[in-house]
Design a protein around this motif. Structure first.
Motif, PDB file in Angstrom:
ATOM      1  N   TYR A 182     115.257  19.534  27.334  1.00  0.00           N
ATOM      2  CA  TYR A 182     115.460  19.662  28.633  1.00  0.00           C
ATOM      3  C   TYR A 182     115.665  18.865  29.499  1.00  0.00           C
ATOM      4  CZ  TYR A 182     115.502  22.152  33.366  1.00  0.00           C
ATOM      5  OH  TYR A 182     115.629  22.539  34.537  1.00  0.00           O
ATOM      6  N   TRP A 183     114.814  17.809  29.550  1.00  0.00           N
ATOM      7  CA  TRP A 183     114.538  16.641  30.502  1.00  0.00           C
ATOM      8  C   TRP A 183     115.507  15.814  30.272  1.00  0.00           C
ATOM      9  CZ3 TRP A 183     112.140  18.450  34.730  1.00  0.00           C
ATOM     10  CH2 TRP A 183     111.706  19.264  34.704  1.00  0.00           C
ATOM     11  N   ASP A 184     115.962  15.615  29.021  1.00  0.00           N
ATOM     12  CA  ASP A 184     117.063  14.769  28.776  1.00  0.00           C
ATOM     13  C   ASP A 184     118.444  14.913  29.277  1.00  0.00           C
ATOM     14  OD1 ASP A 184     115.267  13.160  27.096  1.00  0.00           O
ATOM     15  OD2 ASP A 184     115.960  14.257  25.383  1.00  0.00           O
ATOM     16  N   ILE A 185     118.729  16.233  29.580  1.00  0.00           N
ATOM     17  CA  ILE A 185     119.907  16.590  30.452  1.00  0.00           C
ATOM     18  C   ILE A 185     119.640  16.908  31.898  1.00  0.00           C
ATOM     19  CG2 ILE A 185     121.574  18.528  30.582  1.00  0.00           C
ATOM     20  CD1 ILE A 185     121.092  18.927  27.629  1.00  0.00           C
ATOM     21  N   PHE A 186     118.274  17.240  32.067  1.00  0.00           N
ATOM     22  CA  PHE A 186     117.992  17.571  33.484  1.00  0.00           C
ATOM     23  C   PHE A 186     118.156  16.109  34.269  1.00  0.00           C
ATOM     24  CE2 PHE A 186     114.852  17.184  37.350  1.00  0.00           C
ATOM     25  CZ  PHE A 186     115.182  18.650  37.839  1.00  0.00           C
ATOM     26  N   TRP A 187     117.504  15.124  34.258  1.00  0.00           N
ATOM     27  CA  TRP A 187     117.753  13.867  35.073  1.00  0.00           C
ATOM     28  C   TRP A 187     119.138  13.585  35.397  1.00  0.00           C
ATOM     29  CZ3 TRP A 187     113.865  13.780  38.100  1.00  0.00           C
ATOM     30  CH2 TRP A 187     112.699  14.303  37.338  1.00  0.00           C
ATOM     31  N   PRO A 188     119.981  13.291  34.347  1.00  0.00           N
ATOM     32  CA  PRO A 188     121.252  12.799  34.478  1.00  0.00           C
ATOM     33  C   PRO A 188     122.114  13.914  35.413  1.00  0.00           C
ATOM     34  CG  PRO A 188     121.044  12.840  32.290  1.00  0.00           C
ATOM     35  CD  PRO A 188     119.604  13.419  32.627  1.00  0.00           C
ATOM     36  N   GLN A 189     121.849  15.140  35.266  1.00  0.00           N
ATOM     37  CA  GLN A 189     122.418  16.206  36.070  1.00  0.00           C
ATOM     38  C   GLN A 189     121.927  16.244  37.427  1.00  0.00           C
ATOM     39  OE1 GLN A 189     125.188  17.194  34.308  1.00  0.00           O
ATOM     40  NE2 GLN A 189     125.110  18.893  35.155  1.00  0.00           N
ATOM     41  N   LEU A 190     120.479  15.830  37.550  1.00  0.00           N
ATOM     42  CA  LEU A 190     120.029  15.706  39.036  1.00  0.00           C
ATOM     43  C   LEU A 190     120.781  14.370  39.594  1.00  0.00           C
ATOM     44  CD1 LEU A 190     117.969  16.635  41.158  1.00  0.00           C
ATOM     45  CD2 LEU A 190     116.592  15.066  40.305  1.00  0.00           C
ATOM     46  N   LEU A 191     120.668  13.354  38.998  1.00  0.00           N
ATOM     47  CA  LEU A 191     121.575  12.355  39.630  1.00  0.00           C
ATOM     48  C   LEU A 191     122.939  12.408  40.023  1.00  0.00           C
ATOM     49  CD1 LEU A 191     121.193   9.192  40.170  1.00  0.00           C
ATOM     50  CD2 LEU A 191     121.675   8.684  37.885  1.00  0.00           C
ATOM     51  N   GLN A 192     123.561  13.142  39.052  1.00  0.00           N
ATOM     52  CA  GLN A 192     125.261  13.451  39.314  1.00  0.00           C
ATOM     53  C   GLN A 192     125.326  14.461  40.652  1.00  0.00           C
ATOM     54  OE1 GLN A 192     126.966  15.785  36.143  1.00  0.00           O
ATOM     55  NE2 GLN A 192     128.946  15.239  37.142  1.00  0.00           N
ATOM     56  N   GLY A 193     124.240  15.352  40.627  1.00  0.00           N
ATOM     57  CA  GLY A 193     124.360  16.271  41.950  1.00  0.00           C
ATOM     58  C   GLY A 193     124.174  15.584  42.930  1.00  0.00           C
ATOM     59  N   THR A 194     123.056  14.758  43.093  1.00  0.00           N
ATOM     60  CA  THR A 194     122.646  14.176  44.361  1.00  0.00           C
ATOM     61  C   THR A 194     123.863  13.218  44.687  1.00  0.00           C
ATOM     62  OG1 THR A 194     120.376  14.108  43.629  1.00  0.00           O
ATOM     63  CG2 THR A 194     120.844  12.382  45.310  1.00  0.00           C
ATOM     64  N   GLY A 195     124.500  12.349  43.781  1.00  0.00           N
ATOM     65  CA  GLY A 195     125.367  11.474  44.040  1.00  0.00           C
ATOM     66  C   GLY A 195     126.870  12.114  44.622  1.00  0.00           C
TER      67      GLY A 195
END
Length: 64
Positions: A4-17
């Protein structure tokens, strides 16, 4: 298998960007529009944003 965390962090970064990109872009685009014309002026911006998102999803979802 990815966790889960391997996908969570890139998605969080993308959403913030995306948030940090679209809020100033929308503000810069709409600041010169008089308030009484805001409804009509906002439609092309939202249309282009929706089309761009759809094209982006189609491109990233295509296995070429």
């Amino acid at each position: 298998m990815r966790g889960y965390w391997d996908i969570f962090w890139p998605q969080l970064l993308q959403g913030t960007g995306m948030a940090l990109t679209f809020v100033p872009l929308t503000t810069a685009t709409m600041q010169a529009i008089p308030p009484q014309r805001m409804g009509n002026a906002g439609e092309p911006l939202h249309l282009m944003r929706n089309i761009g998102g759809s094209v982006g999803i189609a491109i990233t979802g295509t296995n070429v």
